[in-house]
Design a protein around this motif. Structure first.
Motif, PDB file in Angstrom:
ATOM      1  N   LEU A 102      51.775  28.156  26.060  1.00 41.12           N
ATOM      2  CA  LEU A 102      53.053  27.600  25.634  1.00 41.12           C
ATOM      3  C   LEU A 102      53.847  27.257  26.889  1.00 41.12           C
ATOM      4  CD1 LEU A 102      55.441  27.174  23.555  1.00 41.12           C
ATOM      5  CD2 LEU A 102      55.983  29.580  23.955  1.00 41.12           C
ATOM      6  N   VAL A 103      54.241  25.995  27.026  1.00 36.90           N
ATOM      7  CA  VAL A 103      55.041  25.555  28.174  1.00 36.90           C
ATOM      8  C   VAL A 103      56.506  25.546  27.743  1.00 36.90           C
ATOM      9  CG1 VAL A 103      55.453  23.728  29.861  1.00 36.90           C
ATOM     10  CG2 VAL A 103      53.139  24.096  28.963  1.00 36.90           C
ATOM     11  N   SER A 104      57.288  26.475  28.269  1.00 43.13           N
ATOM     12  CA  SER A 104      58.714  26.565  27.930  1.00 43.13           C
ATOM     13  C   SER A 104      59.545  26.697  29.200  1.00 43.13           C
ATOM     14  CB  SER A 104      58.975  27.740  26.984  1.00 43.13           C
ATOM     15  OG  SER A 104      58.416  28.934  27.493  1.00 43.13           O
ATOM     16  N   THR A 105      59.238  25.845  30.145  1.00 38.28           N
ATOM     17  CA  THR A 105      59.895  25.808  31.444  1.00 38.28           C
ATOM     18  C   THR A 105      60.913  24.658  31.473  1.00 38.28           C
ATOM     19  OG1 THR A 105      58.113  24.383  32.237  1.00 38.28           O
ATOM     20  CG2 THR A 105      57.861  26.751  32.630  1.00 38.28           C
ATOM     21  N   PRO A 106      61.675  24.516  32.570  1.00 35.48           N
ATOM     22  CA  PRO A 106      62.595  23.372  32.665  1.00 35.48           C
ATOM     23  C   PRO A 106      61.894  22.031  32.439  1.00 35.48           C
ATOM     24  CG  PRO A 106      63.138  24.963  34.346  1.00 35.48           C
ATOM     25  CD  PRO A 106      61.870  25.456  33.695  1.00 35.48           C
ATOM     26  N   PHE A 107      62.620  21.097  31.844  1.00 36.92           N
ATOM     27  CA  PHE A 107      62.119  19.786  31.439  1.00 36.92           C
ATOM     28  C   PHE A 107      61.307  19.096  32.536  1.00 36.92           C
ATOM     29  CE2 PHE A 107      63.721  15.247  30.320  1.00 36.92           C
ATOM     30  CZ  PHE A 107      62.534  14.939  29.684  1.00 36.92           C
ATOM     31  N   SER A 108      61.794  19.096  33.754  1.00 37.14           N
ATOM     32  CA  SER A 108      61.144  18.356  34.836  1.00 37.14           C
ATOM     33  C   SER A 108      59.787  18.926  35.225  1.00 37.14           C
ATOM     34  CB  SER A 108      62.045  18.323  36.071  1.00 37.14           C
ATOM     35  OG  SER A 108      62.282  19.634  36.553  1.00 37.14           O
ATOM     36  N   THR A 109      59.483  20.159  34.797  1.00 34.78           N
ATOM     37  CA  THR A 109      58.217  20.795  35.175  1.00 34.78           C
ATOM     38  C   THR A 109      57.147  20.690  34.090  1.00 34.78           C
ATOM     39  OG1 THR A 109      58.882  22.970  34.329  1.00 34.78           O
ATOM     40  CG2 THR A 109      59.499  22.450  36.596  1.00 34.78           C
ATOM     41  N   HIS A 110      57.504  20.201  32.903  1.00 32.97           N
ATOM     42  CA  HIS A 110      56.541  20.133  31.803  1.00 32.97           C
ATOM     43  C   HIS A 110      55.279  19.365  32.188  1.00 32.97           C
ATOM     44  CE1 HIS A 110      59.703  20.736  28.346  1.00 32.97           C
ATOM     45  NE2 HIS A 110      59.631  21.772  29.181  1.00 32.97           N
TER      46      HIS A 110
END
Length: 400
Positions: free
Chosen positions: A104-112
């Motif tokens: 699950l990727v739930s990091t800041p938008f720019s790091t997706h």
């Protein structure tokens, strides 16, 4: 075909993008439905930790690893997990863990973008939180990578998984409100959107939503869910976007707007407005779908039908659908009642099942890409103070 055209022509209307990943997936030895799926969570802030708590409730779905660059957030994520789990300060080490089936990727938008690409390269199934990727190039790169992969890719627009929302979409498509003429969407809050910062040097890492380098602001973090819904209902991508916004209330050094007002124009002639305020929470979250025979209003978990021309029924079954009844309530419309789970929990259940049964998600790389394009169009319109045309006319920006 130019790469920009590839995304548009592979939009919801044609559903062309994403089929290669599904076909390749048939070659995988997917888990049996009764086996436990092991998940790694990358990014354990408020959203990531909240999703961990949802996963704890889902049968045959375990979080066994967690990663975050901020030690206190990593600790919070690990505390939320049922049972033992490994912690990593570098997500790439989590991706090396052979026991992890999906992430699950739930990091800041720019790091997706980079994290999702690395996860696909590592052979992991991916649930990527919204908005899917930042910028037109990033969106296209992730679409291409997902289509080359033989794993499942699901985008975290959880209302796409809501059984209430999917039921409402069917009602609309079956003519319940007649010809759609407009959408009016809002997500209003009263608060500065800030998180406490223990050290000044962590300001941008913690309050990344405030800075354009990392964030799409209110459009990406809030409006994207409602944009995704409009695209879903219409089966179209907007051909024109205009809008405005500003930093007019919270004078605290932020770069992303504290209020936004956008109009999306679709090829069918339907207009959709999106408003986000952070200085007044009246009516909170709301989607209003307006047709010539009636209106449907949605909030997070409820929906109401308002018929035109005084065509009100006191009691009955809504369109003959089992489990969906109507009862007129003065001033509140006719409730659309259907049994459904909280959307984020349902989206995670769907992710588990999509992996186990090798099924293409309903919120997939195609729908996620189309919404992410719309987010970027909105940002370009506001920040550039201009009317932005469909990205099909921006193909010169991308090579090939």
């Amino acid at each position: 075909m130019k790469r920009r055209e590839f995304i548009i022509k592979g939009s919801i209307a044609s559903a062309a993008i994403g089929t290669s990943a599904l076909a390749m997936g048939n070659m995988l030895d997917f888990k049996n439905a009764n086996e436990t799926l092991n998940l790694g969570v990358i990014g354990s802030g408020d959203r990531g930790t909240g999703m961990i708590l949802n996963i704890n409730k889902i049968k045959n779905f375990n979080v066994i690893a967690c990663s975050d660059v901020l030690p206190f957030r990593l600790e919070n994520g690990l505390k939320a997990i049922n049972g033992k789990a490994k912690g990593y300060n570098d997500y790439r080490k989590l991706l090396d863990d052979k026991d992890v089936d999906a992430i699950l990727v739930s990091t800041p938008f720019s790091t997706h973008l980079q994290i999702a690409i690395d996860a696909l390269d590592a052979g992991k199934h991916v649930y990527c939180e919204k908005a899917m990727a930042k910028g037109y190039d990033g969106i296209q790169n992730l679409v291409e990578k997902a289509n080359q992969s033989n794993t499942i890719f699901q985008t975290g627009h959880q209302y796409h998984s809501s059984r209430l929302y999917s039921h409402v979409v069917e009602l609309i498509k079956n003519g319940k409100i007649g010809k759609i003429t407009a959408f009016e969407c809002q997500w209003n809050r009263n608060g500065n959107w800030r998180r406490p910062v223990p050290k000044p040097e962590l300001e941008r890492a913690i309050n990344w939503r405030m800075y354009r380098e990392f964030s799409g602001g209110l459009v990406a973090e809030l409006c994207s869910h409602q944009i995704d819904f409009v695209n879903w209902v219409l089966g179209e991508m907007p051909n024109q976007v205009m809008g405005t916004g500003g930093i007019d209330y919270w004078k605290d050094g932020r770069e992303t707007y504290d209020n936004i007002h956008l109009i999306y124009n679709y090829p069918s002639g339907v207009k959709a407005t999106f408003t986000c305020l952070t200085s007044n929470a009246k009516d909170g979250y709301k989607i209003k779908v307006i047709g010539d025979k009636g209106t449907i209003i949605l909030d997070y978990a409820k929906a109401w039908f308002y018929p035109e021309r005084g065509n009100k029924k006191e009691m009955g079954t809504l369109d003959g659908v089992s489990g969906a009844t109507i009862k007129w309530k003065q001033g509140l419309g006719i409730p659309i009642e259907i049994v459904h789970k909280e959307p984020s929990e349902q989206a995670l259940i769907d992710f588990r099942d999509n992996i186990n049964f090798n099924k293409k998600p309903i919120s997939n790389v195609t729908t996620g890409a189309n919404t992410a394009i719309c987010v970027q169009m909105g940002l370009d319109a506001m920040y550039g103070n201009k009317i932005v045309s469909s990205p099909v006319f921006y193909s010169k920006r991308i090579k090939g």
